[in-house]
Design a protein around this motif. Structure first.
Motif, PDB file in Angstrom:
ATOM      1  N   ASP A 154     -16.439 -75.568  26.761  1.00  0.00           N
ATOM      2  CA  ASP A 154     -16.918 -76.984  27.179  1.00  0.00           C
ATOM      3  C   ASP A 154     -18.685 -76.748  27.853  1.00  0.00           C
ATOM      4  N   HIS A 155     -18.756 -75.701  28.146  1.00  0.00           N
ATOM      5  CA  HIS A 155     -20.113 -75.416  28.667  1.00  0.00           C
ATOM      6  C   HIS A 155     -21.185 -75.430  27.391  1.00  0.00           C
ATOM      7  N   GLY A 156     -20.772 -75.460  26.191  1.00  0.00           N
ATOM      8  CA  GLY A 156     -21.693 -75.199  25.263  1.00  0.00           C
ATOM      9  C   GLY A 156     -21.914 -73.929  24.681  1.00  0.00           C
ATOM     10  N   ILE A 157     -21.167 -72.984  25.184  1.00  0.00           N
ATOM     11  CA  ILE A 157     -21.436 -71.643  24.713  1.00  0.00           C
ATOM     12  C   ILE A 157     -20.086 -71.075  23.768  1.00  0.00           C
ATOM     13  N   ASP A 158     -20.534 -70.445  22.472  1.00  0.00           N
ATOM     14  CA  ASP A 158     -19.578 -70.037  21.669  1.00  0.00           C
ATOM     15  C   ASP A 158     -18.965 -68.680  22.165  1.00  0.00           C
ATOM     16  N   PRO A 159     -17.558 -68.982  22.666  1.00  0.00           N
ATOM     17  CA  PRO A 159     -16.919 -67.563  23.161  1.00  0.00           C
ATOM     18  C   PRO A 159     -16.387 -66.667  22.017  1.00  0.00           C
ATOM     19  N   ILE A 160     -16.040 -65.620  22.268  1.00  0.00           N
ATOM     20  CA  ILE A 160     -15.354 -64.622  21.599  1.00  0.00           C
ATOM     21  C   ILE A 160     -14.317 -64.250  22.141  1.00  0.00           C
ATOM     22  N   LEU A 161     -12.908 -64.695  21.915  1.00  0.00           N
ATOM     23  CA  LEU A 161     -11.784 -64.185  22.772  1.00  0.00           C
ATOM     24  C   LEU A 161     -11.230 -62.795  22.623  1.00  0.00           C
ATOM     25  N   GLN A 162     -11.314 -61.913  23.622  1.00  0.00           N
ATOM     26  CA  GLN A 162     -10.945 -60.558  23.422  1.00  0.00           C
ATOM     27  C   GLN A 162      -9.352 -60.657  23.648  1.00  0.00           C
ATOM     28  N   MET A 163      -8.592 -60.085  22.765  1.00  0.00           N
ATOM     29  CA  MET A 163      -7.182 -60.125  22.631  1.00  0.00           C
ATOM     30  C   MET A 163      -6.498 -58.802  22.617  1.00  0.00           C
ATOM     31  N   THR A 164      -5.992 -58.076  23.410  1.00  0.00           N
ATOM     32  CA  THR A 164      -5.397 -56.834  23.545  1.00  0.00           C
ATOM     33  C   THR A 164      -3.829 -56.932  23.311  1.00  0.00           C
ATOM     34  N   CYS A 165      -3.487 -55.748  22.573  1.00  0.00           N
ATOM     35  CA  CYS A 165      -1.928 -55.635  22.333  1.00  0.00           C
ATOM     36  C   CYS A 165      -1.064 -55.094  23.507  1.00  0.00           C
ATOM     37  N   ARG A 166      -1.697 -54.842  24.573  1.00  0.00           N
ATOM     38  CA  ARG A 166      -0.974 -54.269  25.823  1.00  0.00           C
ATOM     39  C   ARG A 166      -0.050 -55.152  26.405  1.00  0.00           C
ATOM     40  N   ASP A 167      -0.151 -56.408  26.509  1.00  0.00           N
ATOM     41  CA  ASP A 167       0.862 -57.075  27.458  1.00  0.00           C
ATOM     42  C   ASP A 167       1.600 -58.097  26.632  1.00  0.00           C
ATOM     43  N   ARG A 168       1.321 -58.538  25.337  1.00  0.00           N
ATOM     44  CA  ARG A 168       1.987 -59.515  24.886  1.00  0.00           C
ATOM     45  C   ARG A 168       2.879 -58.996  23.621  1.00  0.00           C
ATOM     46  N   ASN A 169       3.979 -59.611  23.111  1.00  0.00           N
ATOM     47  CA  ASN A 169       4.690 -59.333  21.968  1.00  0.00           C
ATOM     48  C   ASN A 169       4.168 -60.140  20.811  1.00  0.00           C
ATOM     49  N   ARG A 170       4.778 -59.976  19.735  1.00  0.00           N
ATOM     50  CA  ARG A 170       3.909 -60.531  18.624  1.00  0.00           C
ATOM     51  C   ARG A 170       4.257 -61.962  18.503  1.00  0.00           C
ATOM     52  N   LEU A 171       5.426 -62.655  19.233  1.00  0.00           N
ATOM     53  CA  LEU A 171       5.618 -64.011  19.589  1.00  0.00           C
ATOM     54  C   LEU A 171       4.279 -64.720  20.398  1.00  0.00           C
ATOM     55  N   ALA A 172       4.342 -63.839  21.612  1.00  0.00           N
ATOM     56  CA  ALA A 172       3.024 -64.370  22.304  1.00  0.00           C
ATOM     57  C   ALA A 172       1.737 -64.289  21.831  1.00  0.00           C
ATOM     58  N   LEU A 173       1.541 -63.140  21.062  1.00  0.00           N
ATOM     59  CA  LEU A 173       0.057 -63.057  20.340  1.00  0.00           C
ATOM     60  C   LEU A 173      -0.295 -64.300  19.498  1.00  0.00           C
ATOM     61  N   GLN A 174       0.764 -64.392  18.508  1.00  0.00           N
ATOM     62  CA  GLN A 174       0.710 -65.568  17.666  1.00  0.00           C
ATOM     63  C   GLN A 174       0.500 -66.897  18.252  1.00  0.00           C
ATOM     64  N   SER A 175       1.693 -67.065  19.170  1.00  0.00           N
ATOM     65  CA  SER A 175       1.294 -68.191  20.021  1.00  0.00           C
ATOM     66  C   SER A 175       0.076 -68.519  20.810  1.00  0.00           C
ATOM     67  N   ASP A 176      -0.457 -67.428  21.294  1.00  0.00           N
ATOM     68  CA  ASP A 176      -1.616 -67.612  22.202  1.00  0.00           C
ATOM     69  C   ASP A 176      -2.888 -67.875  20.995  1.00  0.00           C
ATOM     70  N   LEU A 177      -2.619 -67.417  19.822  1.00  0.00           N
ATOM     71  CA  LEU A 177      -3.775 -67.587  18.905  1.00  0.00           C
ATOM     72  C   LEU A 177      -3.956 -69.132  18.556  1.00  0.00           C
ATOM     73  N   LEU A 178      -2.816 -69.753  18.298  1.00  0.00           N
ATOM     74  CA  LEU A 178      -2.822 -71.081  17.814  1.00  0.00           C
ATOM     75  C   LEU A 178      -3.105 -71.792  19.171  1.00  0.00           C
ATOM     76  N   SER A 179      -2.917 -71.631  20.406  1.00  0.00           N
ATOM     77  CA  SER A 179      -3.280 -72.294  21.555  1.00  0.00           C
ATOM     78  C   SER A 179      -4.831 -71.995  21.693  1.00  0.00           C
ATOM     79  N   ALA A 180      -5.426 -70.902  21.513  1.00  0.00           N
ATOM     80  CA  ALA A 180      -6.855 -70.857  21.675  1.00  0.00           C
ATOM     81  C   ALA A 180      -7.644 -71.410  20.614  1.00  0.00           C
ATOM     82  N   TRP A 181      -6.903 -71.667  19.361  1.00  0.00           N
ATOM     83  CA  TRP A 181      -7.581 -72.580  18.526  1.00  0.00           C
ATOM     84  C   TRP A 181      -7.750 -74.011  18.829  1.00  0.00           C
TER      85      TRP A 181
END
Lengths: 226, 291, 650
Positions: free
Chosen positions: B66-93
């Motif tokens: 929103d502030h006009g900066i291109d972010p890089i989302l860091q995503m680790t595998c520690r806390d989320r299972n494959r369902l949450a990871l995929q869902s969060d990716l879609l959410s991020a997009w």
């Protein structure tokens, strides 16, 4: 083999507080070998219980026996009569043993004297290491016979992570980074190419798991008169 | 110009990093980000770094966007299972995030909630593959998506791995990550350009951009701490001495960082600056480095 | 007797004496048990302990390390210490049959003893006034005192055996007559007819037989044969005769023997003792003629030499041509052998001619006449006393089977333990063999007092402690869980991983017992002291304590190697339990007494007075104590209740 260790004496004593007739049952299999539940341990624990109760001026009758393999229903059936003379069975077997006895002898409570810890091997006398998680999808062929599921803190199958320092795992300096070990082993075996392939995430199983040998099960038809 | 375009243009890339706060206050973070606007090509937002519970990367990335900066989302595998990871990716997009850095993640025992269950359902390599699959319009189970993302995925590599075997494995893993879809790499903090040069020579055949990591030293003590506790980071004694003897820590720190950056210009495709609290000084570093 | 792993000493003994058993008992100071074990097979312990040929000592595996155990001396010690014990056999005959034993020597009396124990009515017929045969008449008292022979014979007779002395077979009764009243007969006539060399002048006065000479001396006579005596022969009898002459005042006594000392049946030990007393020996010398005027005055001898006749494997000694020389002498004693006197006996088949021994069909002594058996010297010719005893035992068993119509005894060949491996030998701590106390040399020849004085208590115990307890080591049962803890802990490397279970080489095991106390399955037991025996000992100590109703009693474990007869100070309220090795005291034994109300368990420090005979056992007892202390803490008992105690050196 299954590795188990004996619970603290205080805990065992408290579990048995209200009972006056206790049967201590050891197992002649894995727990004998890892020095936790064999004949010797049964004797020692039984004697300790008697002495402890005596100090509290409390009567107790403590019987002793060793079942060759507690997870074998037929062996457990053989001790049913003897067990009937007691109010509680203190099993010095692994979790499978305790449950087998509980299943076969329904009217007497069965308590565990051991904490079953893991499937492991002795890497030194008196020292055991967890090496198998019984994941049901063995990938030891890809890792030179060293299991990353048990021995990597993160169970990574496309290891390592970036956290190892000095060849040791970031979680504990007591543990080597297993991916380092795997690398070294594959180098020795001249099989480093095995690491290049991307390993698929492991399939998960639903608990409790059941393994059926269709080829060995007796078919219902064959038991009818021939 | 977004990060992806910057990379495609072939210019020397600069990225920085912000770590979210433990709480809901975002003012400081946004102030820092404002200072970086226009000076860097993208800003990483860490995902519960060192396994310490904090504000999530996705929320902060959205604010940066929103502030006009291109972010890089860091995503680790520690806390989320494959369902949450995929869902969060879609959410991020959907929230406008376009770049993802796929990481394995530190073990919970290192952080402030050591008894937390560690998930590690996927690892960095399989996460990259998942991102690729989503980009193609399918999830991990093979179901077709109604609307697919087009993420620009990256990964990390550690040229400072402290022994032969570990370094070998980092390179093998780098290859695997490229095969799995990684389009760029960011490294851990570099302090030894010779070592870095050797590493870059080994991976130049991979044809994938590498952004060398720069850590701003705050003190000699910090350097020593990192040497002892942070895997892959090694601050050489001369630099520690410099930090010890200086009367102006900031100046020296900036100078060291700038020199490293200058050295990297000929070795790799960009730098990734980890200020770790000194985000406000990043512009200084950039100026001195001539970026 | 356990045949499957027999110690070499037992296997070498003609009567399979449990040597290990009695030596082990003596090592704990328990002579009563020792003599019981000996008497199970041997009715002549006082005799054998003095004059046996000791095949056991030659076979003793201790000889691989330093010197064999003095097995015979220990037997004598046990016999001497218990000489007033009488047989407790009071049964009386069980069967109706009567057995006649002809001959009251060691063979006959052994048969009589065994047959009486089996339940038969036995009568011994003896030609002389005294029983004992060659034991009483043929062996001088300085080697075998009459009192020793009497001890053994009295014990045998106290079982209730009828004896008829002065009865000569052939003269006073015949075998046929005997068979009318007795259902079986054992002929143990012995062998006493001297052999004469074929020499000119052999009939001259002054030439006597050793047998006759020694008999005279045994009856109390003290014939003085003159200053110089020549004894012809090389056996014990020749040397006995020579040493007897010295005691009777002759100073120039020479023994001439046709072969060398190596071939001499008397053995180097005897020769050394004789030489020490002044007897001279001329080897490779044989008489050819006795010369004298009305009485022997000199012996003409030839030198002999060893010659290998071509094509013949046997070595023979032949006279050297023209080597004759004379020895002046006042008397000659012939001791070249003796045969049985059996010419008056017609019924049994005899080897005719000079030999005159009775023919037997098998080693049990069966003769050609049904119901008549023979054994001892009358069958074999002169042999050692232990062979006579063995043949008496075999005959008694044969007679019993004959009378009861039982099948013949199955002969099992024992499997003997193999020698110790070099590696084990190097790990065993050496210890010097005790020297038999002897009468001072000057005193010896003045009388017929026994020359070997016998071990003292200390000597006997130390000697017995050197025994390796061969074959009494660890045995693994079916309960073995193959954890291989025993392989890890064995200080001698004798436990190894087998194909499916652990295995212990019984022939090399030193019976320290560490593996048994460390086995988690309690699958190992040590024959030297089995778990059952060990538990019983502890139980007994605890029960004694409870009977005496002491409120505060303690149990005290001590090492039997260090203190064979127990701690010298016996404290009130402390009950002691001896162990062959302190490493055998398991954690269970340390904590179990508290169940019964013991207030403390004490352990004597290992290696306090003596170095441990096994290697490094101390660390085991310390570990066990630590584990026990931990358990006691958990139970709620002060950890110091189990502790090591030190005794002040006295």
């Amino acid at each position: 083999m299954v590795i188990a260790e004996i619970k603290p004496f205080e805990e065992i004593k408290n579990l048995l507080k209200k009972y006056k007739k206790i049967l201590v049952a050891g197992c002649g299999s894995c727990v004998t070998v890892c020095l936790s539940g064999g004949k010797k341990q049964v004797e020692l624990l039984a004697s300790a219980l008697r002495t402890a109760r005596k100090i509290e001026s409390d009567d107790v009758v403590v019987g002793e026996m060793v079942i060759p393999r507690q997870c074998e229903p037929k062996f457990v059936d053989m001790i049913k009569d003897e067990a009937g003379k007691y109010e509680v069975i203190l099993s010095m077997g692994c979790g499978a043993g305790v449950q087998e006895i509980a299943e076969r002898i329904e009217n007497i409570p069965v308590l565990p004297a051991l904490n079953t810890t893991f499937i492991g091997m002795a890497d030194e006398q008196g020292q055991y290491l967890e090496v198998c998680a019984a994941c049901g999808d063995c990938i030891l062929s890809m890792t030179g016979g060293i299991c990353p599921v048990t021995r990597c803190a993160k169970s990574l199958i496309n290891g390592p992570c970036g956290g190892s320092q000095g060849g040791l795992c970031e979680v504990s300096k007591d543990n080597p980074c297993v991916w380092q070990l795997i690398y070294d082993r594959l180098v020795k075996l001249n099989m480093l190419y095995l690491l290049k392939g991307i390993s698929q995430p492991k399939t998960r199983s639903v608990h409790p798991r059941r393994m059926v040998r269709e080829d060995l099960k007796l078919k219902k038809e064959s038991t009818k008169g021939v | 110009m977004g990060f992806r375009e910057a990379l495609d243009s072939g210019k020397f890339l600069v990225t920085a990093e912000v770590g979210p706060v433990k709480g809901t206050e975002t003012d400081v973070l946004l102030e820092d980000a404002e200072l970086l606007k226009g000076k860097v090509d993208a800003v990483n937002v860490t995902d519960l770094q060192s396994s310490v519970m904090r504000l999530g990367s996705m929320a902060v990335c959205h604010l940066l966007k929103d502030h006009g900066i291109d972010p890089i989302l860091q995503m680790t595998c520690r806390d989320r299972n494959r369902l949450a990871l995929q869902s969060d990716l879609l959410s991020a997009w959907v929230l406008g995030i376009r770049n993802v850095l796929a990481l394995t993640g530190d073990h919970p025992t290192l952080g402030d909630h050591p008894d937390a269950m560690s998930v590690f359902d996927l690892d960095s390599v399989s996460l990259l593959k998942v991102i690729g699959r989503l980009n193609e319009g399918f999830d991990m189970a093979g179901n077709q998506l109604k609307g697919a993302p087009d993420f620009f995925p990256g990964a990390v590599v550690n040229p400072g791995a402290d022994n032969e075997a570990a370094l070998e494995m980092q390179i093998i893993k780098m290859e695997k990550k490229i095969e799995a879809g990684a389009k760029f790499f960011q490294t851990q903090g570099i302090f030894d350009l010779d070592l870095f040069e050797k590493f870059m020579k080994r991976v130049e055949g991979f044809n994938t951009p590498v952004l060398g990591g720069i850590i701003l030293l705050k003190s000699a003590g910090m350097a020593r701490f990192m040497n002892k506790n942070v895997a892959g980071v090694f601050v050489p004694d001369p630099l520690i001495k410099e930090m010890e003897e200086t009367k102006d820590k900031v100046k020296t720190s900036v100078k060291i960082a700038a020199e490293l950056i200058k050295g990297m210009k000929s070795l790799c495709q960009g730098v990734h600056i980890m200020a770790i609290g000194w985000e406000k000084r990043v512009p200084m570093v950039l100026d001195e480095a001539g970026l | 007797m356990s045949i499957s792993a027999m110690p070499p000493c037992q296997a070498a003994c003609p009567i399979y004496t449990d040597v290990r058993g009695y030596v082990s008992a003596i090592s704990r100071g328990d002579v009563e048990t020792a003599i019981g074990i000996i008497r199970q097979v041997n009715p002549f312990p006082s005799v054998c302990g003095r004059i046996c040929i000791r095949a056991c000592e030659s076979a003793c595996r201790r000889g691989q390390i330093d010197e064999p155990i003095a097995i015979a001396a220990l037997k004598r010690f046990a016999a001497d210490q218990t000489k007033d014990l009488k047989s407790s056999f009071k049964r009386g005959p069980f069967y109706n049959e009567k057995v006649a034993v002809i001959g009251g020597g060691p063979s006959g009396l052994t048969a009589a003893h065994d047959l009486t124990l089996l339940g038969y009515n036995v009568t011994v017929f003896e030609a002389h006034k005294e029983l004992g045969g060659m034991l009483s008449r043929g062996i001088p008292e300085y080697r075998l005192p009459k009192s020793a022979v009497k001890t053994d014979i009295d014990y045998i007779l106290s079982m209730g055996i009828e004896v008829k002395t002065g009865m000569v077979l052939g003269r006073d009764f015949s075998i046929d007559e005997l068979l009318k009243d007795y259902q079986a007969v054992f002929l143990a006539l012995g062998s006493e007819r001297s052999i004469f060399p074929k020499c000119k002048g052999i009939e001259m006065p002054g030439i006597i037989t050793a047998v006759e000479f020694l008999k005279q001396v045994s009856e109390g006579h003290r014939p003085y044969l003159g200053e110089s005596v020549v004894v012809v022969g090389g056996g014990h009898t020749a040397v006995d005769a020579a040493r007897t002459c010295i005691r009777l005042g002759s100073h120039d006594v020479t023994v001439i023997y046709r072969r060398t000392v190596k071939e001499m049946p008397a053995g180097k030990g005897e020769v050394d003792e004789a030489e020490h007393e002044g007897v001279k020996f001329k080897f490779l010398t044989a008489p050819v003629e006795f010369i004298g005027n009305g009485r022997v005055e000199k012996v003409r001898c030839v030198k002999m030499q060893l010659s290998h006749s071509s094509g013949s494997k046997r070595q023979s000694f032949l006279p050297v041509k023209d080597s004759e020389f004379d020895i002046n002498t006042d008397a000659v004693i012939l001791a070249i052998g003796y045969n049985p006197k059996t010419d008056s006996i017609e019924e049994v088949e005899i080897i005719s001619g000079k030999k005159g021994t009775i023919v037997v069909k098998d080693e049990l002594g069966t003769t050609n006449i049904k119901g008549v058996f023979a054994g001892g010297d009358v069958v074999s010719g002169p042999q050692s006393v232990i062979h006579a005893i063995a043949s008496g035992k075999k005959a008694a068993d044969a007679i019993h089977r004959y009378l009861r119509n039982l099948p013949p005894k199955e002969i099992e060949e024992p499997v003997v333990l193999r020698p110790l491996d070099e590696r084990i030998v190097s790990l065993i701590i050496k210890a010097v063999r005790q020297k038999m106390p002897m009468l001072p040399t000057e005193e010896r020849i003045k009388s017929f007092k026994e020359v070997q004085l016998g071990f003292t208590w200390d000597q006997a115990i130390l000697c017995a402690q050197r025994c390796l307890n061969c074959g009494a080591g660890a045995v693994i049962s079916e309960d073995c869980a193959a954890c291989f803890n025993c392989v890890l802990v064995c200080p001698y490397g004798v436990a190894t991983a087998g194909e499916e279970k652990a295995q212990i080489d019984i022939s090399q095991c030193q019976a320290c017992g560490i593996c048994a106390s460390e086995c988690p399955a309690s699958a190992i037991d040590v024959k030297l002291e089995t778990r059952e025996v060990s538990r019983k000992k502890l139980k007994k100590a605890v029960e004694t304590a409870k009977k005496e109703e002491l409120k505060d009693f303690s149990i005290n474990f001590y090492c039997q190697y260090e203190q064979p007869t127990g701690p010298s100070e016996k404290k009130k309220g402390t009950y002691t339990v001896g162990k062959p090795c302190m490493a055998r005291v398991s954690v269970y034994q340390l904590i179990q007494p508290f169940e019964e109300g013991s207030k403390a368990v004490e352990i004597h420090k290992c290696g306090h007075k003596k170095d441990c005979r096994f290697k490094g056992c101390e660390k085991w007892i310390i570990e066990h104590i630590e584990r026990a202390q931990k358990m006691l803490k958990d139970i709620g008992i002060d950890a110091d209740s189990v502790k090591v105690i030190y005794e002040d050196d006295k």
